[in-house]
Design a protein around this motif. Structure first.
Motif, PDB file in Angstrom:
ATOM      1  N   ILE A  20       0.867  -1.175   0.000  1.00  0.00           N
ATOM      2  CA  ILE A  20       0.000   0.000   0.000  1.00  0.00           C
ATOM      3  C   ILE A  20       0.904   1.226   0.000  1.00  0.00           C
ATOM      4  O   ILE A  20       1.770   1.363   0.853  1.00  0.00           O
ATOM      5  N   GLU A  21       0.729   2.095  -0.980  1.00  0.00           N
ATOM      6  CA  GLU A  21       1.467   3.356  -0.996  1.00  0.00           C
ATOM      7  C   GLU A  21       0.440   4.468  -0.878  1.00  0.00           C
ATOM      8  O   GLU A  21      -0.317   4.709  -1.805  1.00  0.00           O
ATOM      9  N   GLY A  22       0.421   5.131   0.267  1.00  0.00           N
ATOM     10  CA  GLY A  22      -0.586   6.164   0.485  1.00  0.00           C
ATOM     11  C   GLY A  22      -1.948   5.515   0.564  1.00  0.00           C
ATOM     12  O   GLY A  22      -2.184   4.641   1.377  1.00  0.00           O
ATOM     13  N   THR A  23      -2.846   5.939  -0.319  1.00  0.00           N
ATOM     14  CA  THR A  23      -4.193   5.373  -0.278  1.00  0.00           C
ATOM     15  C   THR A  23      -4.384   4.300  -1.340  1.00  0.00           C
ATOM     16  O   THR A  23      -5.474   3.828  -1.561  1.00  0.00           O
ATOM     17  N   ARG A  24      -3.269   3.947  -2.014  1.00  0.00           N
ATOM     18  CA  ARG A  24      -3.427   3.102  -3.187  1.00  0.00           C
ATOM     19  C   ARG A  24      -2.636   1.815  -3.056  1.00  0.00           C
ATOM     20  O   ARG A  24      -1.484   1.837  -2.649  1.00  0.00           O
ATOM     21  N   PRO A  25      -3.227   0.671  -3.411  1.00  0.00           N
ATOM     22  CA  PRO A  25      -2.443  -0.562  -3.414  1.00  0.00           C
ATOM     23  C   PRO A  25      -1.516  -0.614  -4.633  1.00  0.00           C
ATOM     24  O   PRO A  25      -1.892  -0.179  -5.717  1.00  0.00           O
ATOM     25  N   VAL A  26      -0.306  -1.090  -4.417  1.00  0.00           N
ATOM     26  CA  VAL A  26       0.673  -1.199  -5.501  1.00  0.00           C
ATOM     27  C   VAL A  26       1.367  -2.552  -5.391  1.00  0.00           C
ATOM     28  O   VAL A  26       1.837  -2.925  -4.320  1.00  0.00           O
ATOM     29  N   LEU A  27       1.415  -3.289  -6.484  1.00  0.00           N
ATOM     30  CA  LEU A  27       2.136  -4.559  -6.475  1.00  0.00           C
ATOM     31  C   LEU A  27       3.547  -4.328  -6.993  1.00  0.00           C
ATOM     32  O   LEU A  27       3.736  -3.678  -8.010  1.00  0.00           O
ATOM     33  N   VAL A  28       4.533  -4.855  -6.267  1.00  0.00           N
ATOM     34  CA  VAL A  28       5.919  -4.746  -6.738  1.00  0.00           C
ATOM     35  C   VAL A  28       6.619  -6.087  -6.566  1.00  0.00           C
ATOM     36  O   VAL A  28       6.229  -6.907  -5.746  1.00  0.00           O
ATOM     37  N   GLU A  29       7.677  -6.240  -7.347  1.00  0.00           N
ATOM     38  CA  GLU A  29       8.403  -7.491  -7.284  1.00  0.00           C
ATOM     39  C   GLU A  29       9.703  -7.304  -6.506  1.00  0.00           C
ATOM     40  O   GLU A  29      10.479  -6.401  -6.791  1.00  0.00           O
ATOM     41  N   PHE A  30       9.915  -8.157  -5.508  1.00  0.00           N
ATOM     42  CA  PHE A  30      11.208  -8.213  -4.815  1.00  0.00           C
ATOM     43  C   PHE A  30      12.054  -9.276  -5.495  1.00  0.00           C
ATOM     44  O   PHE A  30      11.573 -10.373  -5.756  1.00  0.00           O
ATOM     45  N   GLN A  31      13.313  -8.942  -5.776  1.00  0.00           N
ATOM     46  CA  GLN A  31      14.213  -9.910  -6.389  1.00  0.00           C
ATOM     47  C   GLN A  31      15.394 -10.123  -5.467  1.00  0.00           C
ATOM     48  O   GLN A  31      15.962  -9.166  -4.957  1.00  0.00           O
ATOM     49  N   ALA A  32      15.755 -11.382  -5.253  1.00  0.00           N
ATOM     50  CA  ALA A  32      16.898 -11.675  -4.391  1.00  0.00           C
ATOM     51  C   ALA A  32      17.863 -12.587  -5.123  1.00  0.00           C
ATOM     52  O   ALA A  32      17.468 -13.371  -5.988  1.00  0.00           O
ATOM     53  N   LEU A  33      19.129 -12.412  -4.785  1.00  0.00           N
ATOM     54  CA  LEU A  33      20.159 -13.300  -5.300  1.00  0.00           C
ATOM     55  C   LEU A  33      21.029 -13.703  -4.118  1.00  0.00           C
ATOM     56  O   LEU A  33      21.473 -12.847  -3.345  1.00  0.00           O
ATOM     57  N   VAL A  34      21.215 -15.011  -3.959  1.00  0.00           N
ATOM     58  CA  VAL A  34      22.017 -15.525  -2.850  1.00  0.00           C
ATOM     59  C   VAL A  34      23.087 -16.413  -3.462  1.00  0.00           C
ATOM     60  O   VAL A  34      22.772 -17.331  -4.211  1.00  0.00           O
ATOM     61  N   ALA A  35      24.356 -16.090  -3.182  1.00  0.00           N
ATOM     62  CA  ALA A  35      25.438 -16.863  -3.804  1.00  0.00           C
ATOM     63  C   ALA A  35      26.568 -17.041  -2.803  1.00  0.00           C
ATOM     64  O   ALA A  35      26.767 -16.174  -1.942  1.00  0.00           O
ATOM     65  N   PRO A  36      27.316 -18.147  -2.892  1.00  0.00           N
ATOM     66  CA  PRO A  36      28.444 -18.342  -1.982  1.00  0.00           C
ATOM     67  C   PRO A  36      29.410 -17.167  -2.092  1.00  0.00           C
ATOM     68  O   PRO A  36      29.689 -16.689  -3.188  1.00  0.00           O
ATOM     69  N   SER A  37      29.883 -16.687  -0.955  1.00  0.00           N
ATOM     70  CA  SER A  37      30.729 -15.499  -0.971  1.00  0.00           C
ATOM     71  C   SER A  37      32.203 -15.862  -1.005  1.00  0.00           C
ATOM     72  O   SER A  37      32.654 -16.711  -0.248  1.00  0.00           O
ATOM     73  N   PRO A  38      32.950 -15.205  -1.890  1.00  0.00           N
ATOM     74  CA  PRO A  38      34.396 -15.440  -1.900  1.00  0.00           C
ATOM     75  C   PRO A  38      35.109 -14.677  -0.776  1.00  0.00           C
ATOM     76  O   PRO A  38      36.289 -14.874  -0.536  1.00  0.00           O
ATOM     77  N   HIS A  39      34.391 -13.775  -0.111  1.00  0.00           N
ATOM     78  CA  HIS A  39      35.012 -12.942   0.916  1.00  0.00           C
ATOM     79  C   HIS A  39      34.746 -13.497   2.307  1.00  0.00           C
ATOM     80  O   HIS A  39      33.775 -14.213   2.521  1.00  0.00           O
ATOM     81  N   SER A  40      35.594 -13.090   3.253  1.00  0.00           N
ATOM     82  CA  SER A  40      35.357 -13.529   4.622  1.00  0.00           C
ATOM     83  C   SER A  40      34.141 -12.803   5.202  1.00  0.00           C
ATOM     84  O   SER A  40      33.439 -13.326   6.047  1.00  0.00           O
ATOM     85  N   GLN A  41      33.920 -11.591   4.708  1.00  0.00           N
ATOM     86  CA  GLN A  41      32.748 -10.813   5.149  1.00  0.00           C
ATOM     87  C   GLN A  41      31.751 -10.789   3.993  1.00  0.00           C
ATOM     88  O   GLN A  41      31.937 -10.032   3.053  1.00  0.00           O
ATOM     89  N   PRO A  42      30.696 -11.622   4.048  1.00  0.00           N
ATOM     90  CA  PRO A  42      29.781 -11.684   2.904  1.00  0.00           C
ATOM     91  C   PRO A  42      29.090 -10.342   2.661  1.00  0.00           C
ATOM     92  O   PRO A  42      28.886  -9.567   3.595  1.00  0.00           O
ATOM     93  N   ARG A  43      28.738 -10.085   1.422  1.00  0.00           N
ATOM     94  CA  ARG A  43      28.094  -8.814   1.052  1.00  0.00           C
ATOM     95  C   ARG A  43      26.605  -8.856   1.338  1.00  0.00           C
ATOM     96  O   ARG A  43      25.945  -9.866   1.124  1.00  0.00           O
ATOM     97  N   ARG A  44      26.079  -7.718   1.784  1.00  0.00           N
ATOM     98  CA  ARG A  44      24.635  -7.546   1.933  1.00  0.00           C
ATOM     99  C   ARG A  44      24.311  -6.283   1.160  1.00  0.00           C
ATOM    100  O   ARG A  44      24.686  -5.196   1.581  1.00  0.00           O
ATOM    101  N   SER A  45      23.648  -6.410   0.028  1.00  0.00           N
ATOM    102  CA  SER A  45      23.410  -5.224  -0.790  1.00  0.00           C
ATOM    103  C   SER A  45      21.912  -5.064  -1.063  1.00  0.00           C
ATOM    104  O   SER A  45      21.242  -6.013  -1.463  1.00  0.00           O
ATOM    105  N   VAL A  46      21.379  -3.875  -0.798  1.00  0.00           N
ATOM    106  CA  VAL A  46      19.935  -3.640  -0.929  1.00  0.00           C
ATOM    107  C   VAL A  46      19.664  -2.426  -1.788  1.00  0.00           C
ATOM    108  O   VAL A  46      20.290  -1.388  -1.595  1.00  0.00           O
ATOM    109  N   VAL A  47      18.738  -2.527  -2.726  1.00  0.00           N
ATOM    110  CA  VAL A  47      18.263  -1.365  -3.471  1.00  0.00           C
ATOM    111  C   VAL A  47      16.747  -1.277  -3.296  1.00  0.00           C
ATOM    112  O   VAL A  47      16.037  -2.233  -3.585  1.00  0.00           O
TER     113      VAL A  47
END
Ligand code: TYD
Ligand code: MG
Length: 456
Positions: A300-327
């Motif tokens: 719901i955005e304001g007074t209006r319903p809105v459908l949106v798609e969330f996309q996720a990608l999960v992959a083995p991390s080459p780093h010791s500190q895995p990345r967490r990236s959000v847009v």
């Protein structure tokens, strides 16, 4: 004790200090503190307000009936809705946004539309020459609109002209370029921006004109942001969007004449901004067969319903500190959901990079999106697509329980309208009634994991 007559304000963050110093201890910027004179002299005080008498003010009660606000519609439906149903006379509106996002384009179009509807409209540009604005108007197909144009930055001249002309609508592009000679600092500084906004808002109230101020926000805080102006105006709108996307969202952050959090959706085209009346269809437009890592959120955005798609990608991390990236969503909230999945459902994300994206460049702030995020994350991690034609919503609490959200019925109706056949929603809350969707109600995240992805 002597009354302080001047204060020292940081040009970067607007913090007020009692004395000058080389560095602002609020934001850490160097050489940004300037001396500021008060707008008017304090009353000559001997004790309280002194012997000088004010005039008695009129008091009324709350039951006095007010006539409904006389609003003017622009005909741009998305803009009118964000304004709360149209433009209110004697109101001051701030439109903020990143440089280049399309503020001038939006407001020139608004000016054209309001002028064609009979409002006496002035467009004052402090950034572009009149010829430049005219060229843009031509491109937007507005060259015949009866808008009065001026390229000017001296506030005193602008106000003198406006006082004589008495316009219905004044657009000032931008507040950072305005220069008031009563303040002793450079255009764009906090004191100048504040003084200009004060003068223009006062003009709006005095003459009954609607005034729209444009304000740039820069991430670096180079120019004093319009934040200092926000509390002076009636309505604050933010124009946002990802530069690479053609979608632009006009969002009401504050509105004294309508609901806040309302959004208007536009698309930037070769001939200006065009309205997007059905944003759900647009945000979901490039959906093919369901892919792992994708979940559709009924929001719901304001007074209006809105459908949106969330996309996720999960992959083995080459780093010791895995990345967490959000847009398009809150990073802190993502960390919380990962923690709940790990400790309540026993699904670890350690050693995995996690990327989360909201398709279409929309920013989602609703906690109701929690379950859609969890669904996208799990789907990506298990490499299993969610059921086709299914929408998801629900807030996740730290215990792993699913909490009911508001406006269930509207969310389901919008999903049904766009051809979805089922929904996963929290138990409790209002029944979704007659939407026609097959609704699966769940009480906690563990049940969700079990039902959708087999035993967690
Ligand atoms: P502008 O309104 O100048 O942004 P702001 O006032 O917020 O700084 O718009 C800038 C961008 O919009 C510019 O990069 C070009 C693009 N644009 C279009 O794509 N189509 C158009 O018809 C117009 C006028 C601008
Ligand atoms: Mg501009």
């Amino acid at each position: 004790m002597a009354r302080a007559t001047t204060s020292f304000t940081c040009n970067e963050c607007g913090a007020v200090h009692s004395k000058w110093s080389g560095q602002c201890d609020a934001c850490g910027a160097w050489n940004s503190i300037v001396e500021e004179k008060p707008l008017s002299a304090a009353p000559a005080s001997k004790g309280a307000l002194g012997a000088q008498r004010g005039r008695a003010i009129t008091l009324t009660d709350l039951s006095t009936r007010e006539a409904p606000l006389p609003r003017t519609q622009s005909g741009l439906g998305e803009l009118d809705r964000v304004l709360g149903g149209g433009l209110v006379p004697a109101s001051a509106i701030l439109v903020g946004g990143d440089p280049g996002i399309g503020k001038s384009t939006l407001l020139l179009q608004a000016a054209g539309h309001f002028a064609s509807r009979g409002l006496k409209t002035f467009y004052i540009s402090g950034e572009e020459a009149a010829a430049q604005v005219r060229m843009r108007a031509e491109r937007l197909g507005l060259s015949q609109a009866p808008v009065q144009l001026a390229s000017e930055t001296v506030l005193r001249d602008i106000l003198t002209t406006l006082d004589a002309e008495r316009p219905d609508l004044v657009i000032v592009d931008s507040i950072q370029t305005m220069w008031s000679d009563s303040v002793d600092s450079a255009p764009g500084s906090v004191s100048q921006v504040r003084a200009a906004a004060h003068e223009l808002t006062a003009f709006a109230k005095r003459r009954g004109s609607a005034v729209i101020l444009v304000g740039h926000v820069t991430k670096e805080g180079q120019i004093a942001g319009p934040r200092v102006v926000e509390h002076m105006v009636d309505t604050v709108l933010y124009f946002e969007g990802e530069r690479g996307h053609q979608f632009r969202i006009l969002r009401a952050v504050k509105n004294r004449f309508g609901p806040a959090d309302e959004i208007g959706v536009f698309e930037m085209t070769g001939s200006g901004l065009s309205e997007v009346a059905n944003p759900s269809a647009l945000f979901l437009s490039d959906r093919g067969t369901p892919a792992p890592g994708s979940a559709v959120f009924a929001g719901i955005e304001g007074t209006r319903p809105v459908l949106v798609e969330f996309q996720a990608l999960v992959a083995p991390s080459p780093h010791s500190q895995p990345r967490r990236s959000v847009v398009g969503w809150d990073g802190g909230r993502l960390a919380m959901i990962l923690a709940v999945l790990e400790s309540r459902c026993g699904i670890p994300f350690a050693g995995l990079d996690v990327y989360l994206n909201v398709a279409g460049g929309l920013k989602i702030g609703e906690p109701a999106a929690d379950l859609a995020v969890a669904a996208a994350l799990l789907s990506a991690r298990e490499d299993t697509a969610l059921p086709a034609e299914c929408v998801v919503f629900g807030e996740i609490s730290l215990s792993g329980a699913l909490r009911p959200v508001t406006q269930t019925e509207n969310r389901l109706k919008e999903a049904a309208k766009l051809g979805f056949s089922s929904a996963i929603a929290p138990a409790g809350g209002k029944p979704g009634g007659e939407s026609g969707l097959k609704v699966t109600r769940m009480t906690d995240l563990t049940t969700f994991v079990g039902e959708i992805f087999g035993a967690g």
